[in-house]
Design an enzyme around this catalytic site. Structure first.
Site, PDB file in Angstrom:
ATOM      1  N   ASP A 287       0.826  -1.208   0.353  1.00 65.07           N
ATOM      2  CA  ASP A 287       0.093   0.256   0.322  1.00 65.07           C
ATOM      3  C   ASP A 287       0.996   0.812  -0.016  1.00 65.07           C
ATOM      4  OD1 ASP A 287      -1.946   1.581  -0.225  1.00 65.07           O
ATOM      5  OD2 ASP A 287      -2.971   0.550   1.401  1.00 65.07           O
TER       6      ASP A 287
HETATM    7  C1  BGC Z   1      -6.107   3.175   0.454  1.00 62.86           C
HETATM    8  C2  BGC Z   1      -5.224   1.907  -0.446  1.00 62.86           C
HETATM    9  C3  BGC Z   1      -4.918   3.085  -2.005  1.00 62.86           C
HETATM   10  C4  BGC Z   1      -3.945   2.774  -2.470  1.00 62.86           C
HETATM   11  C5  BGC Z   1      -3.899   3.860  -4.006  1.00 62.86           C
HETATM   12  C6  BGC Z   1      -3.987   3.753   0.024  1.00 62.86           C
HETATM   13  O1  BGC Z   1      -4.033   5.474   0.976  1.00 62.86           O
HETATM   14  O2  BGC Z   1      -5.184   2.501   1.414  1.00 62.86           O
HETATM   15  O3  BGC Z   1      -6.524   1.687  -0.668  1.00 62.86           O
HETATM   16  O4  BGC Z   1      -5.401   1.602  -3.407  1.00 62.86           O
HETATM   17  O5  BGC Z   1      -4.015   4.176  -1.173  1.00 62.86           O
HETATM   18  O6  BGC Z   1      -4.771   4.893  -4.231  1.00 62.86           O
END
Ligand code: BGC
Length: 741
Positions: A287
């Site tokens: 993530d």
């Molecule tokens: C979130 C994810 C997301 C990623 C990209 C993160 O902060 O937890 O779910 O896919 O950002 O946007």
């Protein structure tokens, strides 16, 4: 004879043919092996590097959020971008990767396409309340078609995190509190997004956030998680597992820790479970910044340490933080990460680049013509409208106030009902609220006599003059439709709330409107189940609208007029009070369970509120009524190889045609690990005309009576079970069943 262009092209084609990885007819594995042989370590590491090129969906990288640097693409230093989109813009960058980099390896373009790309569907939590797996699959494929036309190959969805805490802003992104239903929905969404990934109109799904991110303490975003292996296996893992079994190409690590080790570097999660037990063949992505965040966790001393731990712990592609590209070649030289581990990750990523057809037809996803014709098309909007109708949950309908005749004089009251800027949540990809139908617009079109008043302002507070104006409009109305709840902006990532009661200004508004004696329909907008205790007595009917997307107003009009008879059932329990959270239907009895009538002392309960949810999992009304009878099985004892057929008759006993979600739960009365008081094991959505009855049959197999031990082994134990069938987790008929060896 000099060289002509014809000769040069022929020579290039000849050279290309020699490069096996460029030969579309060669098997993918051989192409990958050929390409891997040609790649330098730096080029391999480049494949692990995913950079952000657009809207921030997390904190900016230490160097700031930068626009793509073409030279980095040329040098093979980037494998993927997130938030780089649009047919023309993706094409421009893909061309540089394919035509100007040494090996011509195409880029992957990714984005959070959570509930639609341009045509916005109801939030996933709402969509799940339809219990309609076919429709959910179709909704995802509409989103894929729109997103792929804009050059995207990959969505960061579905979120398969089970959560029982509506304070957590991200419950809107999941499928609620039940592991079984969560798994079926996760799998349906994967199928819808991916198809077989061959037609250029589907994109890769990403199962997230692995694992147990929905268990954040007190619902606080990015918070700590402390769950047992027992809970992990039985409650949190089933939806991820089902989505992986449906063929999800990728998986995303979570921000949290498991057993004290960040998920990103957690060998138990990423190797023992994902690779060995689930046989996951796709690739993992971190993530946002989870590699570098391990320093804040206190698990890594510096970037190099974090990177070694992440890669050795199962990490593959790195989102945003870019430390792989800086340090991995050196770590490999120093023997801190083996080249085998790097190769394994790169092979998996390349596999999907081949599978998507990007080596052979690199520009197929960036399709300006399709982008124009398909985005927000009438047919996509029609599908979204139906999805919105089937996601709205009717919580209360005293004296059959709903549905309303279109000649009813209605007063629509509520700032959010008209404010398009408040309609959408954070995760709407390229959805534009100006192209959405507000409640005001949709209802005005159906109710010619509609009058509108704000009632409260953008921050949900009210004033005497706003209330007086609302009372004025109420005077001439037959029915008051009051839109309460939260702005869409309050749902999604980084939107946890400690207070999830209906805002005080709206409570006051309802209290004043109640004094008029006019019937009130509360239309609740929110991305989570809110505490509705204070307003249930102030409204005759309550419709939980959630965040319905582009077709909000049209769908609402369909539901309020009865053009669509509500059939949704909530997939998350509504708490009586924040102090009751977590509240969920599949809880465990303690040694001191509640006495049947709640009387007496010394049992597990609160002294000030009941144990039961205000509206439990599986609950939702229709304009018609259903009667359940003749619950039967074809056997009362069964063995592990048997199928148990459970039959029940459901009859539409009311005045409207309607749909009902018939739900089957089991309880295992004594086992080697305690089991929940109820577990959903099957359901069927049936459509019944007025007076019609149908027999619903569920075929249960041994698998439905099994559960996991601490190590993820499946246990199937003989003993007594109870079976419950009904229209909600709390309103069920029961019989007993015995499993023999
Ligand atoms: C979130 C994810 C997301 C990623 C990209 C993160 O902060 O937890 O779910 O896919 O950002 O946007």
């Amino acid at each position: 004879m000099g060289f002509s262009w014809v000769n040069i092209i022929a020579l290039a084609q000849f050279e290309n043919r020699k490069m096996l990885y460029k030969n579309p007819n060669a098997p993918i594995e051989k192409r990958i092996a050929d390409l891997m042989k040609r790649m330098t370590i730096e080029e391999k590491v480049g494949q692990l590097n995913q950079l952000n090129a657009g809207t921030l969906t997390g904190p900016a990288a230490p160097l700031g959020n930068k626009a793509p640097v073409m030279q980095e693409i040329r040098d093979g230093k980037v494998g993927s971008y997130l938030n780089l989109e649009g047919a023309a813009y993706t094409l421009k960058h893909q061309k540089v990767a394919v035509e100007e980099s040494r090996l011509g390896i195409p880029l992957l373009f990714a984005k959070d396409v959570i509930h639609g790309y341009k045509t916005i569907f109801p939030i996933p939590l709402a969509e799940a309340c339809s219990w309609d797996l076919k429709a959910i699959e179709q909704n995802a494929s509409v989103a894929s078609a729109e997103a792929t036309a804009a050059g995207l190959h990959w969505t960061f969805a579905p979120m398969c995190d089970i959560s029982t805490d509506p304070r957590w802003g991200r419950v809107m992104e999941g499928a609620g509190e039940d592991p079984y239903l969560g798994g079926l929905i996760g799998a349906a969404r994967v199928r819808g997004f991916q198809g077989d990934l061959s037609d250029g109109k589907h994109l890769m799904a990403c199962v997230k956030h692995f694992a147990a991110y929905g268990a954040v303490e007190a619902g606080k975003e990015y918070g700590h998680v402390d769950v047992s292996r027992f809970a992990l296996w039985n409650k949190y893992l089933p939806p991820y597992k089902a989505a992986i079994e449906a063929g999800a190409a990728t998986i995303m690590n979570s921000f949290n820790v498991f057993e004290g080790v960040p998920s990103t570097a957690n060998v138990y999660l990423n190797k023992t479970i994902l690779k060995d037990k689930f046989k996951f063949k796709g690739f993992a992505i971190s993530d946002w910044d989870t590699y570098t965040e391990m320093i804040n966790h206190g698990y890594a001393a510096n970037n190099q340490d974090a990177l070694a731990k992440a890669i050795n712990g199962g990490g593959m592609m790195e989102m945003n933080s870019s430390i792989s590209i800086q340090y991995l070649p050196q770590l490999i030289k120093e023997g801190k990460v083996s080249i085998k581990v790097l190769d394994e990750a790169v092979k998996r990523i390349l596999y999907y680049k081949f599978k998507l057809g990007l080596f052979d037809n690199s520009y197929r996803y960036s399709n300006e013509a399709r982008e124009k014709s398909e985005s927000l098309s009438a047919s996509n909007r029609a599908i979204a409208r139906k999805a919105a109708c089937s996601s709205m949950v009717l919580l209360k309908n005293e004296k059959e106030l709903l549905p309303l005749k279109t000649n009813t004089k209605v007063a629509l009251i509520g700032y959010y009902a008209k404010s398009k800027a408040d309609m959408f949540d954070f995760w709407v990809a390229k959805g534009d609220y100006n192209q959405a139908v507000s409640m005001f617009e949709g209802l005005s079109a159906k109710f010619p006599n509609l009058k509108y008043s704000e009632g409260y302002s953008s921050d949900a507070t009210t004033t005497d003059s706003l209330i007086n104006a609302a009372l004025e409009v109420a005077k001439n109305a037959d029915v008051l439709l009051v839109n309460i709840g939260l702005s869409g902006n309050k749902a999604g990532e980084d939107r946890s709330l400690a207070n999830i009661k209906i805002p005080l200004g709206q409570q006051r508004l309802l209290t004043e409107l109640r004094k008029t004696g006019k019937p009130i329909v509360a239309l609740v907008s929110s991305g989570r189940p809110m505490v509705l205790t204070q307003i249930t007595g102030l409204a005759d009917a309550i419709l939980q609208c959630w965040i319905p997307g582009t077709e909000t107003g049209n769908a609402l009009a369909d539901v309020l007029t009865g053009a669509y008879n509500p059939s949704a059932k909530t997939v998350m329990s509504f708490p009586v009070d924040e102090g009751q959270i977590p509240v969920y239907y599949n809880y465990f009895n303690t040694g001191r369970p509640t006495s049947a009538d709640g009387s007496g002392n010394w049992f597990a309960r609160y002294r000030d509120i009941p144990n039961e949810a205000l509206f439990p999992f599986g609950y939702g009304l229709s304009y018609t009524t259903f009667a359940y009878s003749d619950l039967k099985t074809d056997k009362t004892t069964f063995s592990k190889s048997d199928i148990v057929n459970v039959n029940i008759t459901v009859k539409n006993t009311g005045k409207y045609d309607g749909g009902e979600v018939v739900q089957l739960y089991i309880r295992d009365l004594a086992a080697s690990y305690i089991r929940p008081v109820k577990e959903l094991k099957a359901f069927e959505k049936v459509a019944l005309k007025v007076g019609e009855e149908k027999q619903v049959r569920f075929a249960l197999t041994a698998n439905d009576f099994s559960f996991y031990d601490m190590d993820g082994n499946t246990l199937l134990e003989s003993g007594d079970f109870e079976i419950y069938v009904g229209g909600s987790s709390s309103n069920v008929s029961k019989f007993d069943l015995k499993l023999i060896k």
